[in-house]
Design a protein around this motif. Structure first.
Motif, PDB file in Angstrom:
ATOM      1  N   GLY A 116       0.859  -1.166   0.000  1.00  8.31           N
ATOM      2  CA  GLY A 116       0.000   0.000   0.000  1.00  8.31           C
ATOM      3  C   GLY A 116       0.902   1.224   0.000  1.00  8.31           C
ATOM      4  N   GLY A 117       0.379   2.347   0.461  1.00  7.33           N
ATOM      5  CA  GLY A 117       1.203   3.559   0.459  1.00  7.33           C
ATOM      6  C   GLY A 117       2.045   3.669   1.712  1.00  7.33           C
ATOM      7  N   ALA A 118       2.971   2.757   1.891  1.00  6.65           N
ATOM      8  CA  ALA A 118       3.753   2.676   3.132  1.00  6.65           C
ATOM      9  C   ALA A 118       5.005   3.542   3.049  1.00  6.65           C
ATOM     10  CB  ALA A 118       4.139   1.224   3.425  1.00  6.65           C
ATOM     11  N   MET A 119       4.889   4.787   3.499  1.00  4.60           N
ATOM     12  CA  MET A 119       6.045   5.672   3.488  1.00  4.60           C
ATOM     13  C   MET A 119       7.170   5.134   4.368  1.00  4.60           C
ATOM     14  SD  MET A 119       5.488   8.045   1.371  1.00  4.60           S
ATOM     15  CE  MET A 119       6.942   8.993   1.781  1.00  4.60           C
ATOM     16  N   SER A 120       6.818   4.475   5.456  1.00  2.00           N
ATOM     17  CA  SER A 120       7.831   3.951   6.379  1.00  2.00           C
ATOM     18  C   SER A 120       8.729   2.930   5.694  1.00  2.00           C
ATOM     19  CB  SER A 120       7.155   3.325   7.606  1.00  2.00           C
ATOM     20  OG  SER A 120       6.381   4.283   8.287  1.00  2.00           O
TER      21      SER A 120
ATOM     22  N   ARG B  57       2.553  -0.835  -8.710  1.00  2.00           N
ATOM     23  CA  ARG B  57       1.376  -0.192  -9.300  1.00  2.00           C
ATOM     24  C   ARG B  57       1.700   1.197  -9.833  1.00  2.00           C
ATOM     25  NH1 ARG B  57      -2.223   1.250  -3.891  1.00  2.00           N
ATOM     26  NH2 ARG B  57      -0.795   2.819  -3.062  1.00  2.00           N
ATOM     27  N   ASP B  58       2.793   1.812  -9.350  1.00  2.00           N
ATOM     28  CA  ASP B  58       3.158   3.149  -9.816  1.00  2.00           C
ATOM     29  C   ASP B  58       3.639   3.141 -11.266  1.00  2.00           C
ATOM     30  OD1 ASP B  58       2.486   4.296  -7.404  1.00  2.00           O
ATOM     31  OD2 ASP B  58       4.511   4.114  -6.578  1.00  2.00           O
ATOM     32  N   LYS B  59       3.945   1.951 -11.786  1.00  3.96           N
ATOM     33  CA  LYS B  59       4.367   1.846 -13.181  1.00  3.96           C
ATOM     34  C   LYS B  59       3.186   1.732 -14.137  1.00  3.96           C
ATOM     35  CE  LYS B  59       9.025  -0.060 -12.653  1.00  3.96           C
ATOM     36  NZ  LYS B  59       9.933  -1.184 -12.999  1.00  3.96           N
TER      37      LYS B  59
ATOM     38  N   ALA C  86      -5.187  -3.935 -12.259  1.00  6.88           N
ATOM     39  CA  ALA C  86      -4.585  -5.264 -12.351  1.00  6.88           C
ATOM     40  C   ALA C  86      -3.497  -5.444 -11.298  1.00  6.88           C
ATOM     41  CB  ALA C  86      -4.016  -5.494 -13.751  1.00  6.88           C
ATOM     42  N   ALA C  87      -2.698  -4.392 -11.079  1.00  8.90           N
ATOM     43  CA  ALA C  87      -1.642  -4.455 -10.064  1.00  8.90           C
ATOM     44  C   ALA C  87      -2.240  -4.586  -8.666  1.00  8.90           C
ATOM     45  CB  ALA C  87      -0.751  -3.225 -10.155  1.00  8.90           C
ATOM     46  N   MET C  88      -3.324  -3.846  -8.422  1.00 11.10           N
ATOM     47  CA  MET C  88      -3.978  -3.924  -7.110  1.00 11.10           C
ATOM     48  C   MET C  88      -4.560  -5.313  -6.875  1.00 11.10           C
ATOM     49  SD  MET C  88      -5.898  -0.246  -6.673  1.00 11.10           S
ATOM     50  CE  MET C  88      -4.988   1.266  -6.341  1.00 11.10           C
ATOM     51  N   LEU C  89      -5.158  -5.908  -7.914  1.00  8.78           N
ATOM     52  CA  LEU C  89      -5.723  -7.243  -7.776  1.00  8.78           C
ATOM     53  C   LEU C  89      -4.632  -8.292  -7.590  1.00  8.78           C
ATOM     54  CD1 LEU C  89      -8.577  -7.127 -10.453  1.00  8.78           C
ATOM     55  CD2 LEU C  89      -8.817  -7.089  -7.968  1.00  8.78           C
ATOM     56  N   ALA C  90      -3.491  -8.098  -8.263  1.00  7.44           N
ATOM     57  CA  ALA C  90      -2.374  -9.042  -8.123  1.00  7.44           C
ATOM     58  C   ALA C  90      -1.847  -9.061  -6.690  1.00  7.44           C
ATOM     59  CB  ALA C  90      -1.264  -8.677  -9.100  1.00  7.44           C
ATOM     60  N   ALA C  91      -2.019  -7.949  -5.982  1.00  8.05           N
ATOM     61  CA  ALA C  91      -1.537  -7.863  -4.606  1.00  8.05           C
ATOM     62  C   ALA C  91      -2.183  -8.917  -3.714  1.00  8.05           C
ATOM     63  CB  ALA C  91      -1.814  -6.471  -4.044  1.00  8.05           C
ATOM     64  N   TYR C  92      -3.421  -9.289  -4.016  1.00  6.37           N
ATOM     65  CA  TYR C  92      -4.132 -10.243  -3.156  1.00  6.37           C
ATOM     66  C   TYR C  92      -3.562 -11.653  -3.240  1.00  6.37           C
ATOM     67  CZ  TYR C  92      -7.518  -6.494  -2.673  1.00  6.37           C
ATOM     68  OH  TYR C  92      -8.110  -5.285  -2.401  1.00  6.37           O
TER      69      TYR C  92
ATOM     70  N   ALA D 183      -0.148 -12.052  -3.606  1.00  5.18           N
ATOM     71  CA  ALA D 183       1.296 -11.885  -3.390  1.00  5.18           C
ATOM     72  C   ALA D 183       1.769 -12.700  -2.191  1.00  5.18           C
ATOM     73  CB  ALA D 183       1.620 -10.408  -3.180  1.00  5.18           C
ATOM     74  N   ASP D 184       3.058 -12.998  -2.189  1.00  5.08           N
ATOM     75  CA  ASP D 184       3.658 -13.688  -1.039  1.00  5.08           C
ATOM     76  C   ASP D 184       3.716 -12.749   0.168  1.00  5.08           C
ATOM     77  OD1 ASP D 184       4.218 -16.140  -2.416  1.00  5.08           O
ATOM     78  OD2 ASP D 184       5.920 -15.149  -3.371  1.00  5.08           O
ATOM     79  N   PHE D 185       4.016 -11.465  -0.102  1.00  7.49           N
ATOM     80  CA  PHE D 185       4.126 -10.471   0.960  1.00  7.49           C
ATOM     81  C   PHE D 185       3.404  -9.191   0.562  1.00  7.49           C
ATOM     82  CE2 PHE D 185       7.522 -13.188   2.315  1.00  7.49           C
ATOM     83  CZ  PHE D 185       7.634 -12.987   3.689  1.00  7.49           C
ATOM     84  N   PHE D 186       2.744  -8.599   1.536  1.00  2.00           N
ATOM     85  CA  PHE D 186       2.166  -7.274   1.355  1.00  2.00           C
ATOM     86  C   PHE D 186       2.806  -6.356   2.379  1.00  2.00           C
ATOM     87  CE2 PHE D 186      -0.995  -3.915   2.025  1.00  2.00           C
ATOM     88  CZ  PHE D 186      -1.288  -3.566   0.714  1.00  2.00           C
ATOM     89  N   LEU D 187       3.403  -5.264   1.907  1.00  3.04           N
ATOM     90  CA  LEU D 187       4.062  -4.297   2.792  1.00  3.04           C
ATOM     91  C   LEU D 187       3.095  -3.192   3.184  1.00  3.04           C
ATOM     92  CD1 LEU D 187       7.484  -3.724   0.982  1.00  3.04           C
ATOM     93  CD2 LEU D 187       6.922  -5.446   2.704  1.00  3.04           C
TER      94      LEU D 187
END
Length: 212
Positions: free
Chosen positions: A53-57, A77-79, A88-94, A96-100
């Protein structure tokens, strides 16, 4: 950082980690950003698919750059060049091996509080990715759930609204106005109080002020 603050953060982190463990989540403490980065890379095997997600940290400790340039499948997704590619990038996140992620606030007892506009971040925290890794500065830790909710609404949300250039009341006043503005980013509130799946949620607490 001042050694007295560092000592306080270390002691507080021990309490938070116990709280996380009681909620079937795993916590770690990093004394520096460098230690936090090393721990994160230790937890994420090479070859893993990673979304965020939008993890600035995660940016601030150098994790995003390390994953983009390393041997990982970083779902960026920024690309995306159009709305369909971004979706499509957001759906691929579900899958994923890791979500930051980071968190807008958390309690000393290990509850995580997050507010979202599009809701892709909070939904992925809840379900989908195999593991969720939070990078959390000690500035996000609040004494209780009421304090965490107030921080999320009155600190994190106004700053993010300003950062995104949104026309919300909080962007102008610096505090939550409980608005129903079309631009509101306070669409979904998520309190993560327990993880049904052990070893899914990991939280690295960092002895630093990170994010908003």
């Amino acid at each position: 950082m001042n050694e007295n603050i560092t000592k306080r953060n270390e002691l507080l982190a021990t309490k938070v980690i116990r709280g996380l463990e009681s909620r079937n989540m795993t916590g770690y403490y990093a004394a520096t950003k460098e230690e936090a980065l090393a721990k994160a890379l230790e937890l994420i095997p090479e070859g893993s698919s990673i979304a965020m997600g939008g993890a600035m940290s995660a940016h601030e400790i150098g994790l995003v750059e390390a994953l983009k340039t390393g041997n990982y499948n970083f779902i960026d997704r920024d690309k995306a060049t159009n709305a369909e590619e971004k979706r499509a990038a957001m759906l691929a996140a579900y899958d994923a091996d890791f979500f930051l992620s980071s968190t807008n606030a958390m309690t000393e007892d290990g509850e995580l509080v997050n507010i979202d506009g599009n809701s892709n971040r909070v939904s992925a925290i809840c379900q989908g990715p195999k593991k969720v890794l939070f990078i959390v500065g000690m500035n996000k830790v609040c004494s209780d759930l009421d304090g965490a909710m107030k921080r999320a609404r009155n600190v994190a949300a106004p700053i993010n609204a300003q950062r995104f250039g949104l026309a919300t009341p909080c962007a102008k006043t610096g505090a939550c106005m409980d608005c129903k503005s079309p631009d509101t980013i306070c669409c979904q509130f998520l309190i993560t109080r327990f993880s049904r799946h052990k070893d899914r949620i990991h939280v690295i607490l960092v002895n630093d002020d990170l994010g908003f």
